[in-house]
Design an enzyme around this catalytic site. Structure first.
Site, short mmCIF file in Angstrom:
data_model
loop_
_atom_site.label_atom_id
_atom_site.label_comp_id
_atom_site.label_asym_id
_atom_site.label_seq_id
_atom_site.Cartn_x
_atom_site.Cartn_y
_atom_site.Cartn_z
N HIS A 18 54.89 69.76 20.41
CA HIS A 18 55.64 69.19 21.52
C HIS A 18 56.19 70.31 22.38
O HIS A 18 55.99 71.49 22.07
CB HIS A 18 56.73 68.24 21.03
CG HIS A 18 57.80 68.87 20.22
ND1 HIS A 18 57.58 69.40 18.96
CD2 HIS A 18 59.14 69.06 20.46
CE1 HIS A 18 58.72 69.88 18.47
NE2 HIS A 18 59.66 69.69 19.36
N HIS A 26 59.26 71.47 23.33
CA HIS A 26 60.54 72.19 23.21
C HIS A 26 60.32 73.70 23.07
O HIS A 26 59.38 74.15 22.40
CB HIS A 26 61.34 71.64 22.04
CG HIS A 26 61.89 70.26 22.31
ND1 HIS A 26 62.33 69.41 21.32
CD2 HIS A 26 62.05 69.57 23.48
CE1 HIS A 26 62.74 68.29 21.85
NE2 HIS A 26 62.58 68.35 23.15
N ASP A 59 61.66 76.13 21.46
CA ASP A 59 61.61 76.82 20.17
C ASP A 59 60.27 76.61 19.47
O ASP A 59 60.03 77.19 18.40
CB ASP A 59 62.77 76.40 19.27
CG ASP A 59 62.77 74.92 18.94
OD1 ASP A 59 62.44 74.10 19.81
OD2 ASP A 59 63.13 74.56 17.79
N HIS A 60 59.38 75.84 20.08
CA HIS A 60 58.02 75.63 19.56
C HIS A 60 56.96 76.26 20.46
O HIS A 60 55.86 76.54 20.00
CB HIS A 60 57.74 74.13 19.41
CG HIS A 60 58.64 73.45 18.43
ND1 HIS A 60 58.21 73.01 17.20
CD2 HIS A 60 59.95 73.14 18.50
CE1 HIS A 60 59.22 72.46 16.55
NE2 HIS A 60 60.29 72.53 17.32
N HIS A 86 60.38 61.64 18.84
CA HIS A 86 61.24 62.80 19.13
C HIS A 86 61.06 63.19 20.59
O HIS A 86 62.03 63.41 21.32
CB HIS A 86 60.86 63.94 18.19
CG HIS A 86 61.67 65.18 18.38
ND1 HIS A 86 63.02 65.24 18.12
CD2 HIS A 86 61.32 66.44 18.79
CE1 HIS A 86 63.47 66.46 18.37
NE2 HIS A 86 62.46 67.20 18.77
N ASP A 95 58.61 68.23 14.78
CA ASP A 95 59.95 67.70 14.59
C ASP A 95 59.97 66.19 14.39
O ASP A 95 61.01 65.55 14.63
CB ASP A 95 60.83 68.05 15.80
CG ASP A 95 61.22 69.52 15.84
OD1 ASP A 95 60.84 70.25 14.91
OD2 ASP A 95 61.87 69.93 16.82
N HIS A 100 61.27 72.89 10.71
CA HIS A 100 62.63 73.36 10.46
C HIS A 100 62.98 73.23 8.98
O HIS A 100 62.52 72.32 8.30
CB HIS A 100 63.64 72.54 11.28
CG HIS A 100 63.56 72.77 12.75
ND1 HIS A 100 64.23 73.78 13.39
CD2 HIS A 100 62.88 72.10 13.72
CE1 HIS A 100 63.97 73.73 14.69
NE2 HIS A 100 63.15 72.72 14.90
#
Length: 285
Positions: free
Chosen positions: A73, A75, A77-78, A135, A159, A197
């Site tokens: 996805h 975001h 941090d990915h 998400h 996530d 995570h």
């Protein structure tokens, strides 16, 4: 450094040779960037590389090229390391294949996916893409299977699902997320789940609060605390274990419906919705 995933080869016989290996690179506070290696691959596959530096260092140490990136996805941090990784591969004479959800705004995608795709990563490795919105609106997951039937499949789910938890509903709906979790539940029970995570210990108190009569959860809680106190990861997860102990995957169970105090004719998605709302405001004592 590369953190060895828990239980990766647990279901394999001593003489079996795995079709692929998965290792985890810790990133930021609690992220994992997953690296996939195989003798049948020319290079490494990186999943959700929010940071380029640890991936580049791992490739340099192994002497292998980065072959593909799989994004679940949008975001940061990915996805944050993608442009740097593509540039680094280009300086080495290569071209990076970047897979990711076509319905999300992600720069640098070369292979947009929406779920339902299937391809042979190598003669020994097959990939299936699952649509798992909730998400985020376009969230996808990847199922990797080898031809060696002794080795369990690997699910890279970003996530959507965590140890004893699931992702927050930032863009999608509860109905979408419950449907996505149902899609994951249909995978073989021995599937290893590589979420993005290290949240299992964080999720444990809530799970215990809503499912106190679950003996499997109580036993697992002891192991989770032992692992984290020893500085060891709780990931990969095992799908059968999650189905037995993760309250969000058990939203169609009477015990969880009773825990959230809904009437007997309540649909599982209503139970899931209540659980997600409770988790969002939960504070461990």
């Amino acid at each position: 450094m590369i953190a060895p995933p828990r239980g990766q080869l647990a279901s394999m016989s001593a003489s079996a040779t795995p079709d692929f290996y998965v290792t985890g690179l810790p990133a930021f506070n609690d992220n994992y960037i997953w690296l996939i290696r195989s003798a049948s691959l020319e290079g490494i596959v990186a999943v959700d590389p929010g940071d380029a530096a640890p991936v580049i260092e791992a490739c340099r140490r192994s002497g292998q090229q980065l072959q593909q990136v799989w994004l679940t996805h949008h975001h940061a941090d990915h996805t944050g390391g993608v442009s740097e990784l593509a540039a680094w591969v280009a300086t080495r004479g290569g071209q990076l294949t970047v897979c990711g959800p076509q319905h999300e705004q992600i720069a640098g995608l070369t292979r947009p996916l929406q779920g339902g795709e299937h391809w042979a990563l190598s003669p020994q490795l097959n990939v299936d893409v699952l649509a798992v919105p909730g998400h985020t609106r376009g969230h996808i997951a990847y199922v990797l299977r080898g031809t060696d039937t002794v080795q369990p499949p690997a699910l890279f789910c970003g996530d959507v699902l965590f140890g004893l938890g699931c992702g927050r509903l930032f863009e999608g709906t509860a109905d979408q997320m419950w449907t996505s979790l149902g899609r994951i539940r249909t995978l073989p029970p021995e599937t290893r789940i590589y979420c993005a995570h290290e949240y299992t210990l964080l999720n444990l108190p809530f799970a215990e609060s809503v499912d106190p009569g679950n003996s499997a959860l109580m036993a697992r809680g002891l192991e989770i605390r032992r692992l984290r106190q020893a500085g060891e990861p709780t990931v990969p997860l095992i799908l059968a274990e999650e189905c037995a102990t993760n309250p969000f995957l058990r939203s169609d169970e009477v015990a969880l419906r009773n825990a959230v105090m809904l009437p007997g004719d309540s649909a599982p998605v209503e139970v899931f919705t209540r659980l997600r709302q409770m988790r969002d405001s939960f504070k461990a004592s």
